[in-house]
Write an enzyme that holds these catalytic residues in place. Structure first.
Site, PDB file in Angstrom:
ATOM      1  N   GLN A  47      -1.453   7.931 -20.379  1.00  0.00           N
ATOM      2  CA  GLN A  47      -0.190   8.171 -21.355  1.00  0.00           C
ATOM      3  C   GLN A  47      -0.913   8.018 -22.720  1.00  0.00           C
ATOM      4  O   GLN A  47      -0.354   8.814 -23.658  1.00  0.00           O
ATOM      5  CB  GLN A  47       0.776   6.785 -21.225  1.00  0.00           C
ATOM      6  N   THR A  67       1.355  10.311  -6.054  1.00  0.00           N
ATOM      7  CA  THR A  67       2.426   9.311  -5.957  1.00  0.00           C
ATOM      8  C   THR A  67       1.491   7.831  -6.399  1.00  0.00           C
ATOM      9  O   THR A  67       0.221   7.620  -6.180  1.00  0.00           O
ATOM     10  CB  THR A  67       2.308   9.048  -4.379  1.00  0.00           C
ATOM     11  N   ASP A 106      -1.022  20.334 -16.130  1.00  0.00           N
ATOM     12  CA  ASP A 106       0.018  21.450 -16.268  1.00  0.00           C
ATOM     13  C   ASP A 106       1.309  21.136 -17.285  1.00  0.00           C
ATOM     14  O   ASP A 106       1.820  19.862 -16.931  1.00  0.00           O
ATOM     15  CB  ASP A 106       0.644  21.706 -14.866  1.00  0.00           C
ATOM     16  N   LEU A 161       7.941   8.528 -21.015  1.00  0.00           N
ATOM     17  CA  LEU A 161       7.902   9.175 -22.119  1.00  0.00           C
ATOM     18  C   LEU A 161       6.341   8.770 -22.912  1.00  0.00           C
ATOM     19  O   LEU A 161       5.989   7.492 -22.472  1.00  0.00           O
ATOM     20  CB  LEU A 161       9.017   8.372 -23.429  1.00  0.00           C
ATOM     21  N   HIS A 190      -6.286  17.235 -14.682  1.00  0.00           N
ATOM     22  CA  HIS A 190      -5.800  18.461 -14.429  1.00  0.00           C
ATOM     23  C   HIS A 190      -4.418  18.701 -14.991  1.00  0.00           C
ATOM     24  O   HIS A 190      -3.521  17.898 -14.675  1.00  0.00           O
ATOM     25  CB  HIS A 190      -5.673  19.175 -12.879  1.00  0.00           C
ATOM     26  N   LYS A 236       1.480  13.671 -10.920  1.00  0.00           N
ATOM     27  CA  LYS A 236       1.295  14.442  -9.662  1.00  0.00           C
ATOM     28  C   LYS A 236       1.286  13.618  -8.480  1.00  0.00           C
ATOM     29  O   LYS A 236       1.924  14.027  -7.283  1.00  0.00           O
ATOM     30  CB  LYS A 236       0.272  15.437  -9.827  1.00  0.00           C
TER      31      LYS A 236
END
Length: 406
Positions: A83, A68, A19, A48, A17, A66
């Site tokens: 990544q 932890t 955003d 990055l 998911h 999102k």
């Protein structure tokens, strides 16, 4: 100036998911980028996005977890497949023209990534996050969804994590089955026998509510989790309390008596609006119900009209035009007062052979009691009415067709 995108791809613990925000480096997006990179949060350290070590993607992209990150195993999933997926999705978006190449140095991207702690399959983590990031970028750059798309879809879908559908009456007509019973066992038998159709609304009839309390609504919910359930309280006074009681028991709508004072009716309707449920104004035995409806500051979502065999004679005696009249009154006039989202329900001895007349008169909801609940074949009796209605909404809609049209 910045744009916003979102996408969900995949299934299971590896579901992705995304955003994201994409915008000018010198604007608000750039400020948020710098703030996120320099103000670290325990367990949500941003990083990055790099295509490979020592080669960050362009536009510069910041990944924010999102969930932890509580151990090195979680960190591996973010720093590895997630990544890489985000970086390649951004780079491919430039190559494919989704992001203009000439703007790559002037833009920044902030991507919020969801990685489930129990995700295990690195290939799926990569694949789903790549697809979701790329789709979110395309949506952001194309301004998807449009406001019109949101309005057309808001009452149709359900969220997979929520686990149930919050039904809204967006596509009439509907068949409302009035469970005017005094037996819990009989109620359960009838509900379990009725077709599982979206066009069927279940009414906790006044006898049920009086005998078992408004908590009977919750029992109906246990039997039909995704049903639209109406609590027929016929509220006359202390409407706010009764409406809240019904809402607390998961009722989707509550019936208010039109015989109450304007003040009582408006308080009940206002409470229904606060609780996020439908208000039904029952006009049984209400004289001049059109005038009463016009006098309300807060209009109900639904007006329930009952068959009045004397109405046509009365209007004729007054010399009034009968062209728009039905046995339930001038339904189209009621709709004009309610506005474009208002619905009209009709009740009173309706049979399948009479149903089409009610629909042609403008009725949105057909309320039926004894014909169905008193039948030896409850399912067949309900289907006799449903045969006059369209298929349930989205019956022929293929999975995923709710997304972008291509």
């Amino acid at each position: 100036m910045y744009r916003i995108g979102e996408a969900l791809i995949g299934s299971g613990n590896e579901v992705a998911h995304i955003d994201l925000i994409i915008g000018d480096k010198e604007g608000n997006a750039g400020a948020a980028f710098a703030n996120g990179l320099t103000n670290l949060s325990l367990g949500h350290t941003p990083l990055l996005s790099v295509v490979r070590p020592n080669l960050m993607t362009k536009p510069a992209t910041l990944i924010v977890p999102k969930v932890t990150v509580s151990c090195l195993e979680d960190a591996d999933k973010v720093f590895g497949p997630a990544q890489t997926a985000v970086a390649r999705a951004v780079a491919d978006s430039v190559e494919e023209g989704i992001i203009p190449e000439e703007k790559a140095e002037d833009l920044v991207v902030i991507v919020s990534v969801f990685i489930h702690p129990e995700a295990e399959d690195y290939r799926k983590i990569y694949q789903y996050n790549y697809g979701a990031t790329k789709l979110a970028l395309r949506r952001a750059m194309e301004g998807y969804p449009s406001v019109r798309k949101v309005l057309s879809e808001k009452d149709r879908g359900s969220h997979p994590i929520m686990g149930f559908r919050a039904v809204r009456l967006w596509n009439p007509p509907y068949l409302q089955v009035a469970l005017d019973l005094d037996s819990m066992e009989e109620m359960e038998r009838i509900i379990n026998t009725l077709p599982d159709r979206e066009r069927i609304l279940l009414e906790a009839g006044t006898p049920l509510v009086k005998k078992f309390g408004v908590g009977v609504v919750r029992r109906i919910r246990e039997l039909r989790r995704d049903a639209f359930i109406i609590a027929d309280l016929k509220t006359l006074d202390v409407g706010r309390i009764e409406v809240k009681m019904a809402a607390d028991e998961t009722a989707d709508a509550v019936a208010i008596s039109g015989l109450g004072t304007v003040e009582s009716i408006e308080k009940a309707i206002h409470e229904a609006q606060k609780q996020g449920i439908y208000s039904i104004l029952d006009m049984m035995n209400v004289e001049n119900f059109v005038d009463k409806l016009r006098g309300l500051k807060y209009k109900p979502d639904i007006v329930l009209l009952h068959r009045n065999v004397d109405l046509e004679t009365l209007r004729a005696e007054r010399g009034e035009e009968l062209g728009e009249m039905s046995e339930w009154g001038n339904i189209r006039e009621i709709k004009e007062i309610l506005g474009p989202r208002g619905l009209v329900a009709v009740a009173g001895g309706i049979t399948p052979s009479k149903m089409q007349e009610a629909l042609d008169s403008g009725a949105d909801i057909i309320v039926v009691g004894r014909y169905i609940i008193g039948s030896r074949d409850v399912r067949r009796a309900a289907e006799d009415f449903l045969e006059h209605m369209p298929q349930d909404p989205d019956t022929m809609r293929l999975p995923l067709d709710e997304d972008e049209a291509i």
